[in-house]
Design an enzyme around this catalytic site. Structure first.
Site, mmCIF file in Angstrom:
data_model
loop_
_atom_site.group_PDB
_atom_site.id
_atom_site.type_symbol
_atom_site.label_atom_id
_atom_site.label_comp_id
_atom_site.label_asym_id
_atom_site.label_seq_id
_atom_site.Cartn_x
_atom_site.Cartn_y
_atom_site.Cartn_z
ATOM 1 N N ASP A 16 0.976 -0.873 0.108
ATOM 2 C CA ASP A 16 -0.107 -0.014 0.024
ATOM 3 C C ASP A 16 0.914 1.211 0.046
ATOM 4 O OD1 ASP A 16 -1.568 2.130 0.706
ATOM 5 O OD2 ASP A 16 -2.421 1.035 2.509
ATOM 6 N N VAL A 39 -6.116 3.969 -5.697
ATOM 7 C CA VAL A 39 -4.878 4.787 -4.971
ATOM 8 C C VAL A 39 -5.247 6.206 -4.760
ATOM 9 C CG1 VAL A 39 -3.182 5.241 -7.063
ATOM 10 C CG2 VAL A 39 -2.539 4.944 -4.836
ATOM 11 N N ASP A 40 -6.011 6.904 -5.575
ATOM 12 C CA ASP A 40 -6.307 8.182 -5.267
ATOM 13 C C ASP A 40 -7.000 8.576 -4.058
ATOM 14 O OD1 ASP A 40 -6.327 11.128 -5.779
ATOM 15 O OD2 ASP A 40 -8.123 10.852 -7.665
ATOM 16 N N THR A 128 -3.785 1.382 -14.353
ATOM 17 C CA THR A 128 -4.050 -0.025 -14.498
ATOM 18 C C THR A 128 -5.129 -0.542 -13.697
ATOM 19 O OG1 THR A 128 -2.729 -0.738 -12.800
ATOM 20 C CG2 THR A 128 -1.609 -0.663 -14.983
ATOM 21 N N GLY A 129 -5.810 0.495 -12.996
ATOM 22 C CA GLY A 129 -6.961 0.201 -12.165
ATOM 23 C C GLY A 129 -8.463 0.670 -13.029
ATOM 24 N N TYR A 131 -8.694 3.112 -14.826
ATOM 25 C CA TYR A 131 -8.562 3.319 -16.449
ATOM 26 C C TYR A 131 -8.234 2.449 -17.159
ATOM 27 C CZ TYR A 131 -8.713 8.519 -14.916
ATOM 28 O OH TYR A 131 -9.052 9.816 -14.745
HETATM 29 N N1 AR6 Z 1 -1.497 1.586 -2.976
HETATM 30 C C1 AR6 Z 1 -0.904 1.249 -4.033
HETATM 31 N N2 AR6 Z 1 -1.489 1.025 -5.331
HETATM 32 C C2 AR6 Z 1 -2.719 1.091 -5.199
HETATM 33 C C3 AR6 Z 1 -3.472 1.362 -3.834
HETATM 34 C C4 AR6 Z 1 -2.594 1.696 -2.671
HETATM 35 N N3 AR6 Z 1 -3.230 1.927 -1.482
HETATM 36 N N4 AR6 Z 1 -4.873 1.398 -3.965
HETATM 37 C C5 AR6 Z 1 -4.994 1.043 -5.436
HETATM 38 N N5 AR6 Z 1 -3.927 0.728 -5.900
HETATM 39 P P1 AR6 Z 1 -6.467 3.479 -9.853
HETATM 40 P P2 AR6 Z 1 -6.141 4.573 -12.385
HETATM 41 C C6 AR6 Z 1 -3.635 0.132 -7.215
HETATM 42 O O1 AR6 Z 1 -8.023 2.707 -9.922
HETATM 43 O O2 AR6 Z 1 -6.375 3.271 -13.228
HETATM 44 C C7 AR6 Z 1 -9.237 7.330 -9.364
HETATM 45 O O3 AR6 Z 1 -10.595 7.345 -9.182
HETATM 46 C C8 AR6 Z 1 -4.663 -0.600 -8.114
HETATM 47 O O4 AR6 Z 1 -4.592 -1.821 -7.882
HETATM 48 O O5 AR6 Z 1 -6.156 3.841 -8.482
HETATM 49 O O6 AR6 Z 1 -5.018 5.601 -12.930
HETATM 50 C C9 AR6 Z 1 -8.771 8.689 -9.934
HETATM 51 O O7 AR6 Z 1 -9.380 9.668 -9.304
HETATM 52 C C10 AR6 Z 1 -3.983 -0.292 -9.607
HETATM 53 O O8 AR6 Z 1 -3.078 -1.023 -9.729
HETATM 54 O O9 AR6 Z 1 -6.029 4.444 -10.691
HETATM 55 C C11 AR6 Z 1 -8.904 8.810 -11.425
HETATM 56 O O10 AR6 Z 1 -10.418 9.116 -11.621
HETATM 57 C C12 AR6 Z 1 -3.368 1.132 -9.615
HETATM 58 O O11 AR6 Z 1 -3.127 1.645 -8.049
HETATM 59 C C13 AR6 Z 1 -8.935 7.051 -11.669
HETATM 60 O O12 AR6 Z 1 -9.107 6.418 -10.490
HETATM 61 C C14 AR6 Z 1 -4.004 2.333 -10.164
HETATM 62 O O13 AR6 Z 1 -5.354 1.980 -10.318
HETATM 63 C C15 AR6 Z 1 -7.376 6.828 -12.113
HETATM 64 O O14 AR6 Z 1 -7.417 5.358 -12.410
#
Ligand code: AR6
Length: 187
Positions: A16, A39-40, A128-129, A131
Site C-alpha cells: 500500500d 490509490v487516489d 491499470t485500475g 482507467y
Molecule cells: N497503494 C498502491 N496502489 C494502489 C492502492 C494503494 N493503496 N490502491 C489501489 N492501488 P487506480 P487509475 C492500485 O484505479 O487506473 C481514481 O478514481 C490499483 O490496484 O487507483 O490510474 C482517480 O481519481 C491499480 O493497480 O488508478 C481517477 O479517476 C493502480 O493503483 C482514476 O481512479 C491504479 O489504479 C485513475 O485510474
C-alpha cells in the site's frame, strides 16, 4: 526485487503506497484533481483534507492537470515531503497514444520530484485500475520510461537514489519483479 541502474536503485514490491517509507509518492489522479477511488482515494483518506485543499488551489490556478503531466501538493498527515499527482491515460484500445501518455506520466513525475529535491520516489501502477490500461503493457511502458529518464541524465544529479514501484495487486508485483531483471544489475 531490486536492481541498480546507473546510480538509482529500482525495486518492485507488493504493498500500500500510503504505508511506504521515503520522500515522495505519486498519485494516479484524474484531470480535475478531484480525488476518487483506487490509490487516489487511499491517498486522500490517509493524508486528510489538506491534500484536497491544495488540489483545489491548483485547479483554480490552472484548471487541473492534463494526462501525462504532474503537479505537486503537500502530503497532509502522511509522512512525505510531497504527493505528486499525475494523470494517466484512460485505455481506449491502444491507438489513442495511451502508451506515450503513460510514459510521460512517469517522466514528468520524476522531473517534478527532482525539482523539489526528493531523493526517493514511489509509484503506483498508474492507469491499470479504473482507467483500464492492460497491466503487462503498462509494466513495460513504466520501466522503459524510468530507464530512459535515468539514462538521459547519466552523470548528472537529476535521477533519484531510489525508485520503488508499489504494486497493490499481486499480478502487478509479479510482472514488475520479472521485468526488472531485464533492466539493471541485481542490487
Ligand atoms: N497503494 C498502491 N496502489 C494502489 C492502492 C494503494 N493503496 N490502491 C489501489 N492501488 P487506480 P487509475 C492500485 O484505479 O487506473 C481514481 O478514481 C490499483 O490496484 O487507483 O490510474 C482517480 O481519481 C491499480 O493497480 O488508478 C481517477 O479517476 C493502480 O493503483 C482514476 O481512479 C491504479 O489504479 C485513475 O485510474
Amino acid at each position: 526485487m531490486k536492481v541498480i541502474l546507473n546510480r538509482t536503485v529500482i525495486s518492485a514490491e507488493q504493498g500500500d503506497i500510503t504505508a511506504w517509507n521515503g520522500d515522495c509518492i505519486v498519485n494516479a489522479a484524474n484531470s480535475g484533481l478531484f480525488g476518487g477511488g483506487g490509490v487516489d482515494g487511499a491517498i486522500h483518506r490517509a493524508g486528510g483534507p489538506q491534500i484536497a485543499e491544495e488540489c483545489a488551489l491548483i485547479r483554480s490556478k490552472q484548471g487541473g492537470c492534463l494526462p501525462g503531466e504532474a503537479v505537486a501538493t503537500g502530503a497532509g498527515n502522511l509522512p512525505f515531503q510531497a504527493v505528486i499527482h499525475t494523470v494517466g491515460p484512460i485505455w481506449k484500445g491502444g491507438s489513442a497514444g495511451e502508451a506515450d501518455t503513460l510514459a510521460k506520466c512517469y517522466k514528468s513525475s520524476l522531473a517534478l520530484a527532482a525539482s523539489i529535491g526528493a531523493r526517493s520516489v514511489a509509484f503506483p501502477n498508474i492507469s491499470t485500475g479504473i482507467y483500464g490500461f492492460p497491466k503487462p503493457l503498462a509494466c513495460s511502458v513504466a520501466l522503459n520510461a524510468v530507464a530512459e529518464y535515468i539514462h538521459a541524465l547519466e552523470g548528472e544529479d537529476g535521477p533519484p537514489e531510489r525508485i520503488d514501484f508499489i504494486c497493490y495487486e499481486d499480478d502487478n508485483a509479479g510482472l514488475y519483479q520479472e521485468a526488472l531483471k531485464n533492466i539493471g544489475k541485481s542490487a
